[in-house]
Design a protein around this motif. Structure first.
Motif, PDB file in Angstrom:
ATOM      1  N   ALA A 121       1.243  -1.083  -0.510  1.00  0.00           N
ATOM      2  CA  ALA A 121       0.144  -0.313   0.124  1.00  0.00           C
ATOM      3  C   ALA A 121       1.219   1.291   0.216  1.00  0.00           C
ATOM      4  CB  ALA A 121      -1.021   0.198   0.932  1.00  0.00           C
ATOM      5  N   LEU A 122       1.989   1.533   0.636  1.00  0.00           N
ATOM      6  CA  LEU A 122       2.623   2.109   0.762  1.00  0.00           C
ATOM      7  C   LEU A 122       3.328   2.858  -0.593  1.00  0.00           C
ATOM      8  CD1 LEU A 122       4.219   4.927   1.960  1.00  0.00           C
ATOM      9  CD2 LEU A 122       6.320   3.040   2.991  1.00  0.00           C
ATOM     10  N   ASP A 123       4.308   1.306  -1.275  1.00  0.00           N
ATOM     11  CA  ASP A 123       4.198   1.219  -2.469  1.00  0.00           C
ATOM     12  C   ASP A 123       3.564   2.166  -3.781  1.00  0.00           C
ATOM     13  OD1 ASP A 123       6.669   0.418  -1.306  1.00  0.00           O
ATOM     14  OD2 ASP A 123       6.444  -1.333  -2.339  1.00  0.00           O
ATOM     15  N   LYS A 124       2.572   1.621  -3.383  1.00  0.00           N
ATOM     16  CA  LYS A 124       1.049   2.341  -4.272  1.00  0.00           C
ATOM     17  C   LYS A 124       1.064   3.728  -3.727  1.00  0.00           C
ATOM     18  CE  LYS A 124      -3.709   2.140  -5.539  1.00  0.00           C
ATOM     19  NZ  LYS A 124      -3.585   3.097  -6.582  1.00  0.00           N
ATOM     20  N   VAL A 125       1.030   3.954  -2.788  1.00  0.00           N
ATOM     21  CA  VAL A 125       0.505   5.813  -2.693  1.00  0.00           C
ATOM     22  C   VAL A 125       1.931   6.370  -2.984  1.00  0.00           C
ATOM     23  CG1 VAL A 125       1.155   7.016  -0.200  1.00  0.00           C
ATOM     24  CG2 VAL A 125      -0.211   5.192  -0.160  1.00  0.00           C
ATOM     25  N   LEU A 126       3.605   5.725  -2.716  1.00  0.00           N
ATOM     26  CA  LEU A 126       4.770   6.606  -3.208  1.00  0.00           C
ATOM     27  C   LEU A 126       4.797   7.095  -5.274  1.00  0.00           C
ATOM     28  CD1 LEU A 126       7.021   5.065  -0.730  1.00  0.00           C
ATOM     29  CD2 LEU A 126       6.206   8.125  -0.618  1.00  0.00           C
ATOM     30  N   ALA A 127       4.442   5.851  -5.758  1.00  0.00           N
ATOM     31  CA  ALA A 127       4.510   5.967  -7.080  1.00  0.00           C
ATOM     32  C   ALA A 127       2.776   6.881  -7.637  1.00  0.00           C
ATOM     33  CB  ALA A 127       3.518   4.016  -7.610  1.00  0.00           C
ATOM     34  N   ASP A 128       1.750   7.095  -6.248  1.00  0.00           N
ATOM     35  CA  ASP A 128       0.863   7.789  -6.918  1.00  0.00           C
ATOM     36  C   ASP A 128       1.657   9.775  -7.089  1.00  0.00           C
ATOM     37  OD1 ASP A 128      -1.007   5.896  -7.437  1.00  0.00           O
ATOM     38  OD2 ASP A 128      -2.346   5.917  -5.857  1.00  0.00           O
ATOM     39  N   ARG A 129       2.558   9.478  -5.815  1.00  0.00           N
ATOM     40  CA  ARG A 129       3.175  11.502  -5.621  1.00  0.00           C
ATOM     41  C   ARG A 129       4.468  11.061  -6.355  1.00  0.00           C
ATOM     42  NH1 ARG A 129       2.314  13.250  -0.622  1.00  0.00           N
ATOM     43  NH2 ARG A 129       4.965  13.929  -0.578  1.00  0.00           N
ATOM     44  N   GLY A 130       4.776  10.285  -7.260  1.00  0.00           N
ATOM     45  CA  GLY A 130       5.926   9.562  -7.940  1.00  0.00           C
ATOM     46  C   GLY A 130       7.494   9.411  -7.625  1.00  0.00           C
ATOM     47  N   GLU A 131       6.964   9.510  -6.063  1.00  0.00           N
ATOM     48  CA  GLU A 131       8.491   8.608  -5.303  1.00  0.00           C
ATOM     49  C   GLU A 131       8.720   7.456  -5.091  1.00  0.00           C
ATOM     50  OE1 GLU A 131       6.403  12.839  -2.755  1.00  0.00           O
ATOM     51  OE2 GLU A 131       6.990  10.868  -1.401  1.00  0.00           O
ATOM     52  N   ASN A 132       9.372   7.545  -3.881  1.00  0.00           N
ATOM     53  CA  ASN A 132      10.049   5.720  -4.144  1.00  0.00           C
ATOM     54  C   ASN A 132      10.864   5.806  -3.174  1.00  0.00           C
ATOM     55  OD1 ASN A 132      12.586   6.220  -5.160  1.00  0.00           O
ATOM     56  ND2 ASN A 132      12.150   5.006  -6.593  1.00  0.00           N
ATOM     57  N   LEU A 133      11.072   5.103  -1.688  1.00  0.00           N
ATOM     58  CA  LEU A 133      11.946   4.849  -0.917  1.00  0.00           C
ATOM     59  C   LEU A 133      13.468   4.774  -1.222  1.00  0.00           C
ATOM     60  CD1 LEU A 133      10.036   2.314   1.716  1.00  0.00           C
ATOM     61  CD2 LEU A 133       9.919   4.543   1.871  1.00  0.00           C
ATOM     62  N   ASP A 134      14.650   5.424  -0.563  1.00  0.00           N
ATOM     63  CA  ASP A 134      15.383   5.477  -0.725  1.00  0.00           C
ATOM     64  C   ASP A 134      16.048   4.155   0.582  1.00  0.00           C
ATOM     65  OD1 ASP A 134      16.299   8.156  -2.178  1.00  0.00           O
ATOM     66  OD2 ASP A 134      15.404   8.867  -0.820  1.00  0.00           O
ATOM     67  N   ALA A 135      15.044   3.836   1.138  1.00  0.00           N
ATOM     68  CA  ALA A 135      16.425   2.863   1.600  1.00  0.00           C
ATOM     69  C   ALA A 135      15.097   2.198   2.878  1.00  0.00           C
ATOM     70  CB  ALA A 135      17.534   3.253   2.304  1.00  0.00           C
ATOM     71  N   ALA A 136      15.262   0.655   3.189  1.00  0.00           N
ATOM     72  CA  ALA A 136      14.496   0.392   4.589  1.00  0.00           C
ATOM     73  C   ALA A 136      15.719   0.015   5.263  1.00  0.00           C
ATOM     74  CB  ALA A 136      13.207  -0.740   3.943  1.00  0.00           C
ATOM     75  N   VAL A 137      15.988   0.309   6.555  1.00  0.00           N
ATOM     76  CA  VAL A 137      16.978   0.517   6.965  1.00  0.00           C
ATOM     77  C   VAL A 137      16.524  -0.657   7.975  1.00  0.00           C
ATOM     78  CG1 VAL A 137      18.837   1.443   8.907  1.00  0.00           C
ATOM     79  CG2 VAL A 137      17.802   2.141   6.696  1.00  0.00           C
ATOM     80  N   GLU A 138      16.313  -1.726   8.348  1.00  0.00           N
ATOM     81  CA  GLU A 138      16.648  -2.766   8.977  1.00  0.00           C
ATOM     82  C   GLU A 138      17.648  -3.136  10.728  1.00  0.00           C
ATOM     83  OE1 GLU A 138      16.600  -8.022   9.756  1.00  0.00           O
ATOM     84  OE2 GLU A 138      18.009  -6.997   8.546  1.00  0.00           O
ATOM     85  N   LEU A 139      16.577  -2.707  11.958  1.00  0.00           N
ATOM     86  CA  LEU A 139      17.736  -2.882  13.159  1.00  0.00           C
ATOM     87  C   LEU A 139      17.691  -3.828  13.735  1.00  0.00           C
ATOM     88  CD1 LEU A 139      16.533   0.734  14.627  1.00  0.00           C
ATOM     89  CD2 LEU A 139      18.512  -0.004  13.471  1.00  0.00           C
TER      90      LEU A 139
END
Length: 193
Positions: free
Chosen positions: A95-113
């Motif tokens: 769902a986040l990927d879709k929200v970001l795609a609709d905004r013309g954006e994407n994630l730069d990184a997913a940081v796992e602790l």
């Protein structure tokens, strides 16, 4: 820079998000804080969220995605943000990927602790003790029984995000059991900022 922080409850996401936000001058989007604000508002959705959190359960994807999607319209997120506590499930990530795609954006990184689950209870109890010592209020979810439920929910629902983000080549894994400053340095190196 648009980042997601992943990690079990008590892994230090909030601490690290604060450092990233300060260093990069981007917004800190904590779903935990957004949900606690909903509870404090005493709104109908706030009462639903409160009941769910008190049982140590995760709030539904529909509620959380709606809260986050609305928050991404804020002025302060235009230069970037750190999502802390979201997504919690693969369906939320989609769902986040879709929200970001609709905004013309994407994630730069997913940081796992990455942390050792058995050591997390000590962190949670320390956090509760520090809050009490400072005259603050202990979080409703900072008790051993609720924490155990939150940890089980994390393992079942959130841990699969590591593979999801690895498949998208945006995962950066950090040893979250190090001292906070060492974790922060490792994150800086991993995201190049």
């Amino acid at each position: 820079m648009r980042l997601v922080l992943l990690g079990a409850p008590g892994s230090g996401k909030g601490t690290q998000a604060a450092q990233i936000v300060s260093r990069l001058k981007i917004a800190h989007l904590s779903t935990g804080e957004m949900l606690r604000a909903a509870v404090a508002s005493k709104s109908p959705i706030g009462h639903v969220v409160e009941s769910i959190m008190e049982r140590g359960e995760l709030v539904s994807d529909e509620i959380v995605v709606g809260i986050v999607a609305e928050r991404l319209h804020g002025e302060d997120v235009k230069t970037g943000y750190v999502l802390d506590g979201f997504p919690r499930t693969v369906s939320q990530a989609v769902a986040l990927d879709k929200v970001l795609a609709d905004r013309g954006e994407n994630l730069d990184a997913a940081v796992e602790l990455k942390v050792v689950a058995n050591d997390l209870i000590d962190r949670i109890m320390a956090r509760a003790s520090q809050a009490k010592a400072k005259g603050g209020k202990e979080r409703a979810d900072d008790n051993p029984e609720t924490f155990a439920l939150r940890l089980q929910a994390y393992e079942a629902q959130t841990a699969p995000l590591v593979d999801y983000y690895r498949s998208k080549s945006v995962l950066r894994s950090i040893d979250g059991m190090q001292a906070a400053d060492a974790v922060a340095a490792a994150i800086r190196n991993a995201i190049g900022a």
